[in-house]
Each structure stands twice: as C-alpha cells, then as structure tokens.
Design an enzyme around this catalytic site. Structure first.
Site, PDB file in Angstrom:
ATOM      1  N   ARG A 243       0.893  -1.194   0.035  1.00  0.00           N
ATOM      2  CA  ARG A 243       0.115   0.070   0.014  1.00  0.00           C
ATOM      3  C   ARG A 243       1.029   1.245   0.080  1.00  0.00           C
ATOM      4  O   ARG A 243       1.768   1.358   0.727  1.00  0.00           O
ATOM      5  CB  ARG A 243      -0.926  -0.108   1.425  1.00  0.00           C
ATOM      6  CG  ARG A 243      -1.979  -0.799   1.082  1.00  0.00           C
ATOM      7  CD  ARG A 243      -3.247  -0.413  -0.016  1.00  0.00           C
ATOM      8  NE  ARG A 243      -4.429  -1.154   0.103  1.00  0.00           N
ATOM      9  CZ  ARG A 243      -4.380  -2.362  -0.843  1.00  0.00           C
ATOM     10  NH1 ARG A 243      -3.278  -2.714  -1.623  1.00  0.00           N
ATOM     11  NH2 ARG A 243      -5.707  -2.773  -0.843  1.00  0.00           N
ATOM     12  N   GLU A 272      -3.519   7.341  -4.771  1.00  0.00           N
ATOM     13  CA  GLU A 272      -4.039   6.817  -6.036  1.00  0.00           C
ATOM     14  C   GLU A 272      -5.117   7.292  -6.486  1.00  0.00           C
ATOM     15  O   GLU A 272      -6.174   7.459  -5.710  1.00  0.00           O
ATOM     16  CB  GLU A 272      -3.797   5.201  -5.844  1.00  0.00           C
ATOM     17  CG  GLU A 272      -2.586   4.438  -5.694  1.00  0.00           C
ATOM     18  CD  GLU A 272      -2.744   2.975  -5.842  1.00  0.00           C
ATOM     19  OE1 GLU A 272      -3.846   2.475  -5.937  1.00  0.00           O
ATOM     20  OE2 GLU A 272      -1.883   2.384  -5.343  1.00  0.00           O
ATOM     21  N   HIS A 290      -0.405   0.008  -9.993  1.00  0.00           N
ATOM     22  CA  HIS A 290      -1.217  -1.081  -9.181  1.00  0.00           C
ATOM     23  C   HIS A 290      -1.646  -2.180 -10.065  1.00  0.00           C
ATOM     24  O   HIS A 290      -3.156  -2.420  -9.844  1.00  0.00           O
ATOM     25  CB  HIS A 290      -2.187  -0.353  -8.563  1.00  0.00           C
ATOM     26  CG  HIS A 290      -2.650  -0.930  -7.223  1.00  0.00           C
ATOM     27  ND1 HIS A 290      -3.167  -0.275  -6.179  1.00  0.00           N
ATOM     28  CD2 HIS A 290      -2.449  -2.261  -6.670  1.00  0.00           C
ATOM     29  CE1 HIS A 290      -3.251  -0.959  -5.055  1.00  0.00           C
ATOM     30  NE2 HIS A 290      -3.151  -2.332  -5.581  1.00  0.00           N
TER      31      HIS A 290
END
Length: 337
Positions: A243, A272, A290
């Site tokens: 993360r 993000e 991602h």
C-alpha cells in the site's frame, strides 16, 4: 424466505459460481451507483434480509469506504463482509468487530502474482531499467543509461513476512540474495526456513533492498518516513507492492533526489491514482499502476475465494480467511488461512 447475499460491483470470472448460491440464498446486487444511492437503499430496507456482502477494493468507487458512517446504516441482519482484495484498509475492521460483523479477505490467492510483480520491480530498480526502456523507444539506443546493480549477494529485507513476503523471499533466493525480515512476531522455524529474523531498526540499517509487504492500518501508515530513511544504507533500493501510504511519499522523493535511495520500484501510491511528480519525473524510479494482482488466473482465484468464504460463512458459520485482527474476537469462526 431464504437469507440474502448482496454483491456490490461486478464479478467477472466467477459469475456462474455466484449464481449457484441461489440454491440457498436470495441474491441481490448493487452493480453501480453512488454512496448516496447505496445508503438510501439501506435506509429504505432493501437489504434488511442480507446476511453477507461481497465487496471489493474496486467497488469502493461506488460505495466509498465501509467506515463508521456506512456501518451505521447497514442492516442489522448483516453478519459477514466477504472482501475481494488482500488489502482491506477501506473497511473499518475495528468497527465491524464491535458490531459483530466478521470480515474476510483474499490473502492466499494474491501471493504469487504480487510477488512476481515485486521481483520485476526489484530487478528493474536495481538495473534502473526505465532509462533504457524509454531510450530505445525514442530511437536513442542506450540513451543516458548507467550501470545497474546485480541482486546476487545482496541482502533483501522484507518488512511483513506474510504470504506475499514469503513468496518474495522464495523468488529472491533464486537470484542468490540473502533474506532477512521483520514482523510483529517471529515466524515458526519451519516457516522461517533460512531467512533471518531481525529488529525493525536492524532491517533498515543492514538491507540492500527493502521490500514492503505488510498491511496498511493506523499503526503502519508512514512506517517508512524521513527518520527511517536516515537509518538506511546509502544507495538502498525500495520496493513497494503493498500500500502506498506505508511510505511518506514526499520523504521518498527527497531520499531518491539526494541519492540516499538509489532507486525504487513502486506498484502502489499514497494518493492513487495521483502520483507524486518527484517520482514520475525521476528516471531512477520504476513505476507500475497497481497491477500486482492483474492476471486472469489470480483474479479468478480471488473471486472464487470470496465466494468460498461467503458459502462457508452462511453454511458453517466460519470464514476461511478471516482477517487477522478478528481472530481473537471470533474464536472458532476462522478456518485455515
């Protein structure tokens, strides 16, 4: 009437398996919409018979996070939240526990694909591969490429030696790397193998490559920041597939700019889809959007694990992969994870 299960968002690869649950559950869906729409549905009583919810990180764009506000309007019948994703920081697990709602995630299904991406980023960062990749497409052959680094003989420090971390270690050993790790608690000898358990400070001080493979929560947010970079070797390589908010991105930009961090390989970001310009603009940083679990096989395995959790919860009162934070609160509810 049969109890109901609610699907939020889409199921792409295991639609038939979802529909098969209709043999003992009433199936309801919220395929898209807004948080306001969903909350209103809850208030209108549309989900008053729902005992289990299938949600995902992707479905957060429709409902927003499952925080205290959302939990306050969910039906009192709800007992299980079956989450699609290894990370579940958009679910307030503490609040769920207080309301006696069990939460599962998909840790096992994501291990291999995420570790593959981690190794890809690690090698790319060590070799500073972004520069020649860009140069050849621009017709400049090597361009401003510099000498990279070999993984052989380097110390890979893994922060969070769970399933993904252990798969990272297995792959890195094939490159001749030495593995050390830090967890809240040491692994059993049979799981630890020939990896070395070290303190957090020793991990920072002695690793040539640092891979972040731990969950994001309030205790781990910005676990790597300016102070931690100061404890690291000059020229360390940072890899993050977990993360983004585990790292203070502004501190990372400063560490890369100063040369403290030789290079970084990142698949996740603090805000993000926005990425710090200092990371975008630095050619020594390998970036991916991602994609850690974005393979057909892994996506299908994740969906099936969520559905297996849901079926097990409703039929047996047990979650297969109950989140770790709830294992003491829900004794007997978790199976093998």
């Amino acid at each position: 009437m049969a109890p109901a299960a609610l699907l939020i968002g889409a199921i792409t690869h295991a639609r038939k398996e979802w529909e098969d649950l209709s043999s003992f559950l009433t199936l309801k869906e919220f395929p898209s919409g807004t948080r306001e729409d969903f909350i209103q549905n809850c208030k209108n009583g549309e989900y008053n018979d729902v005992v289990a919810i299938y949600r995902s990180n992707a479905s957060t764009k429709f409902t927003g996070p499952f925080n205290a506000e959302m939990l306050s309007v969910l039906p009192s019948s709800l007992k299980y939240i079956c989450h699609n994703g290894a990370g579940y920081d958009n679910v307030d697990v503490d609040a769920c526990t207080q309301k006696e709602i069990a939460v599962s995630s998909t840790p096992v299904a994501v291990n291999n694909a995420t570790a593959d991406v981690g190794i890809f980023l690690m090698i790319g960062a060590l070799r500073q591969a972004y520069v020649p990749l860009t140069s050849i497409r621009e017709g400049q052959w090597l361009g401003k490429s510099t000498l990279g680094r070999d993984p052989q003989g380097k110390v890979l420090g893994i922060l969070g030696m769970g399933g993904i971390g252990r798969e990272m270690a297995n792959r890195a050993k094939a490159f001749g790397m030495k593995i050390q790790y830090h967890n809240r608690s040491r692994l059993s000898p049979e799981i630890e193998g020939d990896s070395t358990y070290v303190s957090f400070d020793e991990l920072l001080a002695t690793s040539d490559v640092l891979s972040l493979n731990l969950a994001l929560n309030e205790s781990t947010r910005h676990i790597i920041g300016e102070k931690e970079f100061g404890k690291m070797k000059d020229g360390i390589v940072i890899v993050n597939t977990a993360r983004g908010a585990l790292i203070d991105e502004k501190a990372l930009v400063a560490a890369v700019d100063s040369g403290k961090v030789l290079s970084a390989g990142l698949d996740v970001y603090e805000n993000e889809p926005v990425v710090e310009s200092g990371l975008i603009d630095n050619p020594r940083v390998m970036l991916l959007p991602h994609i850690g679990t974005m393979t057909y096989e892994t996506q299908k395995d994740m969906e099936l694990l969520v559905l297996n959790n849901l079926r097990s919860a409703v039929e047996k009162g047990k979650m297969i992969t109950l989140v770790p934070e709830q294992k003491s609160a829900f004794q007997g509810m978790n199976g093998t994870s």
